[in-house]
Motif scaffolding. Structure first.
Motif, PDB file in Angstrom:
ATOM      1  N   ARG A 160       0.824  -1.218   0.000  1.00 44.77           N
ATOM      2  CA  ARG A 160       0.000   0.000   0.000  1.00 44.77           C
ATOM      3  C   ARG A 160       0.856   1.265   0.000  1.00 44.77           C
ATOM      4  NH1 ARG A 160      -5.257   1.758   1.881  1.00 44.77           N
ATOM      5  NH2 ARG A 160      -5.277   4.030   1.588  1.00 44.77           N
ATOM      6  N   GLU A 161       1.790   1.378   0.922  1.00 42.36           N
ATOM      7  CA  GLU A 161       2.610   2.588   1.015  1.00 42.36           C
ATOM      8  C   GLU A 161       3.461   2.772  -0.237  1.00 42.36           C
ATOM      9  OE1 GLU A 161       5.933   4.656   3.998  1.00 42.36           O
ATOM     10  OE2 GLU A 161       4.943   2.777   4.556  1.00 42.36           O
TER      11      GLU A 161
ATOM     12  N   ALA B 234      -1.448  10.808  -8.353  1.00 47.82           N
ATOM     13  CA  ALA B 234      -2.021  10.500  -7.047  1.00 47.82           C
ATOM     14  C   ALA B 234      -3.479  10.925  -6.943  1.00 47.82           C
ATOM     15  CB  ALA B 234      -1.192  11.167  -5.949  1.00 47.82           C
TER      16      ALA B 234
ATOM     17  N   GLU C 235       1.208   4.061  -3.021  1.00 47.58           N
ATOM     18  CA  GLU C 235       0.845   5.463  -2.807  1.00 47.58           C
ATOM     19  C   GLU C 235       2.007   6.380  -3.167  1.00 47.58           C
ATOM     20  OE1 GLU C 235      -2.467   5.246   0.768  1.00 47.58           O
ATOM     21  OE2 GLU C 235      -0.328   5.290   1.299  1.00 47.58           O
TER      22      GLU C 235
END
Length: 371
Positions: free
Chosen positions: A232-233, A245, A236
């Protein structure tokens, strides 16, 4: 006929194999499950129409203790059929369960057994598993081709294909996508969804890298990434670095029972999955692609392992090079800018799943193998 299912892959743990094993239990006349401990398992097990016995550990291994427990459960429940939810490594208990009275043993294989087939020590273990089972099943033709050479000739001849099915009542056009769009602020914009754990093999990073190219042709398009996971990080940060983004929406983890509306929220389903770690980490099949087809969505799928079995190229969607973001973008743009073509592919996909990918068919195959 009572079947003892021995598996580490069972809800509430989420994943394709877990869903596969759980759904097969519904296709068996009398079943008992022996599985590992998982957070939230007591509440989940209470909803099931069959007994589930949880081990004290979070992972079953073919130790003497676990084997003794499995033998005890066979005798307690009068089970004389064994289904290993994943052949490796639990299938190594096969000879002991046979001596205890098992009349039929079926060992299911998925993606991870393909690397067992290519590693010397694991290769020998896989051969022992195959010799102890009446049948080793595979989820795709690609997996069968990789696993068969590791088995003895006799075991290879006994291999059968056993694929997951799709519940076309749950995964159907109009099953709630409008509400999801509204809740996520995606009303009135083109949406491409990837529904999967956030891990490198699934290719969400390829979609993010492709998105700037998609935006040039479809400026208001959004990428919807459904699921949680360790990447996830990373994803992102990648979206920020690529400059998209504000066009990528992360939902976080979604319970399996609530997945269909998220698939229905998409105009296009895309999962450019890829094979990693020198071929040891492939996509064995990819049932979510078939669920997307059942929901009437055109699909864009990476050419990895058995994923090719989940799409009829040019008819239900497209198989793409998962290492080429530009090629992925071309197919996505084609589908987003040609709604009639997308609708035709989605309709063909649903028709195909209804005909060839049902749980009734999978259950009939398993009952034949286990009986």
């Amino acid at each position: 006929m009572t079947v003892l299912v021995v598996t580490n892959d069972f809800p509430p743990r989420q994943g394709g194999i877990e869903t596969f094993v759980r759904s097969l239990c519904d296709q068996l006349p009398d079943v008992v499950v022996y599985t590992s401990r998982e957070a939230g398992d007591t509440a989940y097990d209470a909803t099931l129409p069959f007994p589930v016995i949880r081990d004290r550990t979070s992972m079953l291994l073919p130790t003497a203790r676990v084997t003794k427990r499995a033998v005890g459960l066979m005798r307690e429940h009068g089970a004389d059929r064994i289904l290993f939810g994943a052949a490796a490594p639990l299938g190594l208990m096969g000879p002991a369960l046979r001596r205890a009275g098992a009349r039929r043993i079926v060992a299911m294989t998925h993606g991870h057994e393909t690397w067992w087939a290519g590693v010397p020590g694991a290769w020998r273990a896989l051969r022992r598993i195959g010799d102890a089972a009446d049948t080793v099943t595979t989820v795709s033709s690609w997996c069968a081709d990789r696993i068969a050479p590791a088995l003895s000739p006799a075991a290879a001849q006994r291999m059968r294909r056993l694929t997951p099915g799709v519940d076309t009542r749950r995964f159907a056009p109009g099953c709630g996508g409008g509400q999801i769009r509204k809740g996520l602020g995606l009303e009135g914009v083109p949406v491409v969804a990837c529904v999967s754990r956030l891990i490198r093999r699934k290719g969400q990073d390829t979609l993010i890298r492709a998105w700037s190219r998609v935006q040039k042709s479809v400026p208001d398009a959004r990428l919807l990434l459904v699921g949680g996971g360790p990447d996830r990080e990373y994803l992102e940060d990648l979206a920020v670095a690529v400059g998209v983004a504000d066009r990528v929406v992360f939902t976080g983890p979604v319970p399996w029972a609530e997945i269909p509306p998220y698939v229905d929220a998409a105009d296009v389903f895309a999962m450019p999955c890829r094979t990693r770690r020198l071929g040891l980490e492939p996509e064995a099949l990819g049932i979510v692609t078939l669920e997307a087809s059942a929901t009437g969505k055109p699909v864009v799928v990476g050419d990895s392992g058995g994923a090719a079995d989940t799409v009829i190229h040019g008819t239900t969607g497209y198989l793409v090079d998962p290492y080429n973001p530009a090629a992925v973008a071309v197919r996505i743009v084609e589908l987003l800018t040609n709604p009639q073509h997308s609708a035709d592919l989605g309709a063909a996909g649903r028709k195909w799943v209804e005909a060839d990918w049902t749980w009734a068919q999978s259950g009939a195959v398993l009952r034949d193998l286990i009986d």
